[in-house]
Design an enzyme around this catalytic site. Sequence first.
Site, short mmCIF file in Angstrom:
data_model
loop_
_atom_site.label_atom_id
_atom_site.label_comp_id
_atom_site.label_asym_id
_atom_site.label_seq_id
_atom_site.Cartn_x
_atom_site.Cartn_y
_atom_site.Cartn_z
CE1 TYR A 44 -3.77 -1.92 5.05
CE2 TYR A 44 -3.20 0.34 4.52
CZ TYR A 44 -3.59 -0.92 4.11
OH TYR A 44 -3.80 -1.18 2.78
CB SER A 77 -0.90 0.02 1.24
OG SER A 77 -1.55 1.28 1.38
#
Length: 268
Positions: A173, A160
Amino acid sequence: MISISSVIHLTKVLDVRHITYMSNSVVVVTGAGRGLGEAIALEVARQGSSVVLAGRSIEPLESVKSSIEMQGGRALVRVTDVTDSDSVAALFEDAENAFGRIDVLVNNAGIANRVNLVDLGEAEWDRIFDTNVRGMFLCSREAGRRFAIAGSGRAVNVASVFGLLGRPGYSAYCASKGAVINFTRSVAAEWARFGAQMNAVAPGYFATDINAELRADDAAMAKVMRRIPAYRMGTPDELANVVAYLALTAPDFLTGQTIAVDGGEASV
Protein backbone atom coordinates in the site's frame (compact mmCIF):
# COMPACT_ATOMS: atom_id res chain seq x y z
CA MET A 1 1.62 48.84 -23.41
CA ILE A 2 -1.66 47.38 -22.11
CA SER A 3 -4.17 50.02 -21.05
CA ILE A 4 -5.95 50.02 -17.71
CA SER A 5 -9.27 49.50 -19.48
CA SER A 6 -7.86 46.43 -21.26
CA VAL A 7 -6.67 44.97 -17.97
CA ILE A 8 -10.07 45.54 -16.40
CA HIS A 9 -11.78 43.92 -19.39
CA LEU A 10 -9.43 40.93 -19.28
CA THR A 11 -10.01 40.53 -15.55
CA LYS A 12 -13.76 40.47 -16.09
CA VAL A 13 -13.41 37.85 -18.83
CA LEU A 14 -11.23 35.65 -16.63
CA ASP A 15 -13.58 36.06 -13.68
CA VAL A 16 -16.56 34.96 -15.77
CA ARG A 17 -14.64 31.97 -17.13
CA HIS A 18 -13.54 30.98 -13.64
CA ILE A 19 -17.03 31.22 -12.20
CA THR A 20 -18.40 29.15 -15.08
CA TYR A 21 -15.74 26.50 -14.46
CA MET A 22 -16.67 26.37 -10.79
CA SER A 23 -20.41 26.13 -11.23
CA ASN A 24 -20.85 24.00 -14.35
CA SER A 25 -18.07 21.42 -14.21
CA VAL A 26 -18.55 17.76 -15.06
CA VAL A 27 -16.65 15.68 -12.52
CA VAL A 28 -15.86 11.96 -12.68
CA VAL A 29 -15.27 10.44 -9.23
CA THR A 30 -14.04 6.84 -8.93
CA GLY A 31 -14.72 4.86 -5.79
CA ALA A 32 -17.68 7.17 -5.23
CA GLY A 33 -19.99 4.77 -3.42
CA ARG A 34 -18.83 5.24 0.14
CA GLY A 35 -16.39 6.85 2.52
CA LEU A 36 -14.18 9.61 1.19
CA GLY A 37 -15.35 9.13 -2.40
CA GLU A 38 -18.95 9.66 -1.37
CA ALA A 39 -18.03 12.81 0.56
CA ILE A 40 -16.10 14.18 -2.41
CA ALA A 41 -18.95 13.49 -4.82
CA LEU A 42 -21.48 15.17 -2.53
CA GLU A 43 -19.26 18.24 -2.07
CA VAL A 44 -18.53 18.88 -5.74
CA ALA A 45 -22.24 18.40 -6.47
CA ARG A 46 -23.08 20.90 -3.73
CA GLN A 47 -20.81 23.39 -5.48
CA GLY A 48 -22.79 23.03 -8.70
CA SER A 49 -20.99 20.27 -10.60
CA SER A 50 -22.59 17.40 -12.48
CA VAL A 51 -21.07 14.21 -11.08
CA VAL A 52 -20.31 10.86 -12.70
CA LEU A 53 -20.27 8.24 -9.94
CA ALA A 54 -18.03 5.26 -10.70
CA GLY A 55 -17.48 2.15 -8.61
CA ARG A 56 -17.79 -1.62 -8.53
CA SER A 57 -21.19 -1.93 -6.79
CA ILE A 58 -24.33 -0.26 -8.07
CA GLU A 59 -26.30 -0.06 -4.80
CA PRO A 60 -24.06 2.42 -2.94
CA LEU A 61 -23.61 4.48 -6.10
CA GLU A 62 -27.38 4.75 -6.54
CA SER A 63 -27.67 5.86 -2.91
CA VAL A 64 -25.14 8.67 -3.48
CA LYS A 65 -26.95 9.65 -6.68
CA SER A 66 -30.23 9.92 -4.77
CA SER A 67 -28.59 12.18 -2.18
CA ILE A 68 -27.23 14.45 -4.92
CA GLU A 69 -30.56 14.64 -6.74
CA MET A 70 -32.42 15.40 -3.52
CA GLN A 71 -30.24 18.50 -3.24
CA GLY A 72 -31.07 19.53 -6.81
CA GLY A 73 -27.90 18.21 -8.41
CA ARG A 74 -27.25 15.97 -11.40
CA ALA A 75 -25.49 12.60 -11.24
CA LEU A 76 -24.82 9.61 -13.46
CA VAL A 77 -24.05 6.13 -12.12
CA ARG A 78 -21.68 3.81 -13.95
CA VAL A 79 -20.48 0.48 -12.59
CA THR A 80 -16.78 0.47 -13.45
CA ASP A 81 -13.73 -1.73 -12.95
CA VAL A 82 -10.90 0.80 -13.01
CA THR A 83 -8.36 -1.98 -13.62
CA ASP A 84 -9.99 -2.85 -16.96
CA SER A 85 -9.24 -0.54 -19.89
CA ASP A 86 -12.49 -1.33 -21.73
CA SER A 87 -14.55 -0.59 -18.62
CA VAL A 88 -12.73 2.71 -18.10
CA ALA A 89 -13.17 3.71 -21.75
CA ALA A 90 -16.90 2.99 -21.49
CA LEU A 91 -17.12 5.13 -18.34
CA PHE A 92 -15.69 8.17 -20.09
CA GLU A 93 -17.74 7.65 -23.24
CA ASP A 94 -20.95 7.38 -21.21
CA ALA A 95 -20.03 10.49 -19.22
CA GLU A 96 -19.46 12.49 -22.41
CA ASN A 97 -22.70 11.23 -23.93
CA ALA A 98 -24.62 12.25 -20.82
CA PHE A 99 -23.06 15.65 -20.10
CA GLY A 100 -21.24 16.65 -23.28
CA ARG A 101 -17.75 16.88 -21.81
CA ILE A 102 -15.53 16.01 -18.84
CA ASP A 103 -13.80 18.76 -16.88
CA VAL A 104 -12.43 17.01 -13.82
CA LEU A 105 -11.29 13.54 -12.80
CA VAL A 106 -10.97 12.49 -9.16
CA ASN A 107 -8.99 9.25 -8.87
CA ASN A 108 -10.26 8.00 -5.53
CA ALA A 109 -10.64 4.24 -6.06
CA GLY A 110 -8.18 2.39 -3.84
CA ILE A 111 -7.68 -0.61 -1.61
CA ALA A 112 -5.38 -1.51 1.28
CA ASN A 113 -4.45 -4.61 3.23
CA ARG A 114 -2.14 -5.16 6.19
CA VAL A 115 0.25 -8.03 5.44
CA ASN A 116 3.90 -8.30 6.50
CA LEU A 117 6.25 -8.47 3.53
CA VAL A 118 7.46 -12.02 4.25
CA ASP A 119 3.85 -13.20 4.10
CA LEU A 120 2.76 -11.03 1.17
CA GLY A 121 1.72 -13.04 -1.86
CA GLU A 122 2.31 -11.89 -5.41
CA ALA A 123 -1.40 -11.93 -6.17
CA GLU A 124 -2.13 -9.58 -3.28
CA TRP A 125 0.69 -7.23 -4.30
CA ASP A 126 -0.73 -7.16 -7.83
CA ARG A 127 -4.29 -6.64 -6.57
CA ILE A 128 -3.28 -3.52 -4.64
CA PHE A 129 -1.19 -2.08 -7.45
CA ASP A 130 -3.83 -2.88 -10.07
CA THR A 131 -6.43 -0.75 -8.30
CA ASN A 132 -4.28 1.98 -6.78
CA VAL A 133 -1.86 2.54 -9.67
CA ARG A 134 -3.12 0.86 -12.84
CA GLY A 135 -6.63 2.18 -12.23
CA MET A 136 -5.32 5.72 -11.79
CA PHE A 137 -3.23 5.37 -14.95
CA LEU A 138 -6.12 4.11 -17.09
CA CYS A 139 -8.54 6.80 -15.90
CA SER A 140 -5.96 9.57 -16.21
CA ARG A 141 -5.05 8.49 -19.72
CA GLU A 142 -8.69 8.68 -20.83
CA ALA A 143 -9.13 12.06 -19.14
CA GLY A 144 -5.83 13.42 -20.44
CA ARG A 145 -6.67 12.66 -24.05
CA ARG A 146 -9.81 14.75 -23.68
CA PHE A 147 -8.11 17.52 -21.72
CA ALA A 148 -5.43 17.85 -24.43
CA ILE A 149 -8.11 18.49 -27.05
CA ALA A 150 -10.02 20.90 -24.80
CA GLY A 151 -6.91 22.75 -23.64
CA SER A 152 -8.07 22.53 -20.04
CA GLY A 153 -9.00 20.04 -17.33
CA ARG A 154 -8.08 18.95 -13.85
CA ALA A 155 -7.33 15.70 -12.06
CA VAL A 156 -7.03 15.12 -8.33
CA ASN A 157 -5.46 11.86 -7.17
CA VAL A 158 -6.20 10.51 -3.71
CA ALA A 159 -2.87 9.25 -2.40
CA SER A 160 -2.26 8.68 1.32
CA VAL A 161 -0.04 9.82 4.14
CA PHE A 162 1.25 6.24 3.90
CA GLY A 163 2.75 7.28 0.57
CA LEU A 164 4.87 9.79 2.47
CA LEU A 165 5.66 7.63 5.50
CA GLY A 166 6.62 4.00 6.01
CA ARG A 167 4.25 1.83 8.04
CA PRO A 168 4.95 -1.80 9.00
CA GLY A 169 2.61 -4.28 7.36
CA TYR A 170 1.69 -1.95 4.51
CA SER A 171 4.60 -2.29 2.10
CA ALA A 172 2.39 -2.79 -0.97
CA TYR A 173 0.00 0.00 0.00
CA CYS A 174 2.80 2.45 0.89
CA ALA A 175 4.58 1.68 -2.38
CA SER A 176 1.41 2.11 -4.42
CA LYS A 177 0.55 5.45 -2.84
CA GLY A 178 4.14 6.63 -3.27
CA ALA A 179 3.66 5.81 -6.94
CA VAL A 180 0.51 7.95 -6.99
CA ILE A 181 2.48 10.93 -5.71
CA ASN A 182 5.27 10.64 -8.28
CA PHE A 183 2.79 9.90 -11.07
CA THR A 184 1.10 13.18 -10.14
CA ARG A 185 4.36 15.11 -10.45
CA SER A 186 5.24 13.62 -13.82
CA VAL A 187 1.83 13.95 -15.44
CA ALA A 188 1.39 17.51 -14.15
CA ALA A 189 4.55 18.48 -16.04
CA GLU A 190 3.18 16.89 -19.23
CA TRP A 191 -0.30 18.37 -18.95
CA ALA A 192 0.91 21.90 -18.17
CA ARG A 193 1.90 22.18 -21.83
CA PHE A 194 -1.74 22.10 -22.90
CA GLY A 195 -3.35 23.88 -19.96
CA ALA A 196 -4.48 21.04 -17.68
CA GLN A 197 -3.54 20.43 -14.05
CA MET A 198 -3.00 17.38 -11.84
CA ASN A 199 -2.59 17.47 -8.07
CA ALA A 200 -2.93 14.97 -5.24
CA VAL A 201 -4.11 14.81 -1.66
CA ALA A 202 -2.56 12.57 0.95
CA PRO A 203 -5.20 11.87 3.59
CA GLY A 204 -4.30 10.56 6.99
CA TYR A 205 -6.82 8.87 9.26
CA PHE A 206 -10.44 9.80 8.53
CA ALA A 207 -13.50 8.51 10.34
CA THR A 208 -15.35 6.37 7.77
CA ASP A 209 -17.12 3.03 7.75
CA ILE A 210 -13.87 1.42 6.58
CA ASN A 211 -12.17 1.97 9.94
CA ALA A 212 -15.23 1.56 12.19
CA GLU A 213 -13.68 -1.51 13.80
CA LEU A 214 -10.47 0.38 14.59
CA ARG A 215 -12.40 3.27 16.13
CA ALA A 216 -14.26 0.83 18.37
CA ASP A 217 -10.98 -0.47 19.81
CA ASP A 218 -9.82 1.98 22.51
CA ALA A 219 -6.30 0.57 22.70
CA ALA A 220 -5.79 0.65 18.94
CA MET A 221 -7.20 4.17 18.72
CA ALA A 222 -4.88 5.40 21.47
CA LYS A 223 -1.92 4.05 19.50
CA VAL A 224 -3.07 5.84 16.34
CA MET A 225 -3.78 9.10 18.16
CA ARG A 226 -0.23 9.24 19.52
CA ARG A 227 1.00 9.67 15.93
CA ILE A 228 -1.35 12.54 15.07
CA PRO A 229 -0.52 16.00 16.50
CA ALA A 230 -4.17 17.07 16.11
CA TYR A 231 -5.05 14.05 18.28
CA ARG A 232 -8.15 13.13 16.30
CA MET A 233 -9.25 11.62 13.03
CA GLY A 234 -10.44 13.87 10.25
CA THR A 235 -14.02 14.05 9.05
CA PRO A 236 -14.73 13.16 5.39
CA ASP A 237 -16.01 16.67 4.64
CA GLU A 238 -12.60 18.11 5.60
CA LEU A 239 -10.91 16.13 2.83
CA ALA A 240 -13.79 16.73 0.42
CA ASN A 241 -13.36 20.48 0.82
CA VAL A 242 -9.68 20.29 -0.16
CA VAL A 243 -10.39 18.05 -3.15
CA ALA A 244 -13.19 20.35 -4.31
CA TYR A 245 -10.83 23.32 -4.06
CA LEU A 246 -8.20 21.61 -6.22
CA ALA A 247 -10.84 20.40 -8.66
CA LEU A 248 -12.89 23.55 -9.04
CA THR A 249 -11.43 26.76 -7.67
CA ALA A 250 -7.65 26.51 -7.30
CA PRO A 251 -5.54 28.70 -9.61
CA ASP A 252 -4.29 27.05 -12.79
CA PHE A 253 -0.72 27.75 -11.65
CA LEU A 254 -1.13 25.17 -8.86
CA THR A 255 -0.13 21.80 -10.31
CA GLY A 256 2.03 18.79 -9.50
CA GLN A 257 1.54 19.17 -5.75
CA THR A 258 0.53 16.74 -3.02
CA ILE A 259 -1.32 18.22 -0.06
CA ALA A 260 -1.24 16.18 3.15
CA VAL A 261 -4.54 16.39 4.99
CA ASP A 262 -3.52 14.43 8.05
CA GLY A 263 -3.71 16.44 11.28
CA GLY A 264 0.06 16.93 11.09
CA GLU A 265 0.97 13.22 11.03
CA ALA A 266 3.47 13.59 8.17
CA SER A 267 5.13 16.55 9.90
CA VAL A 268 6.48 14.67 12.91
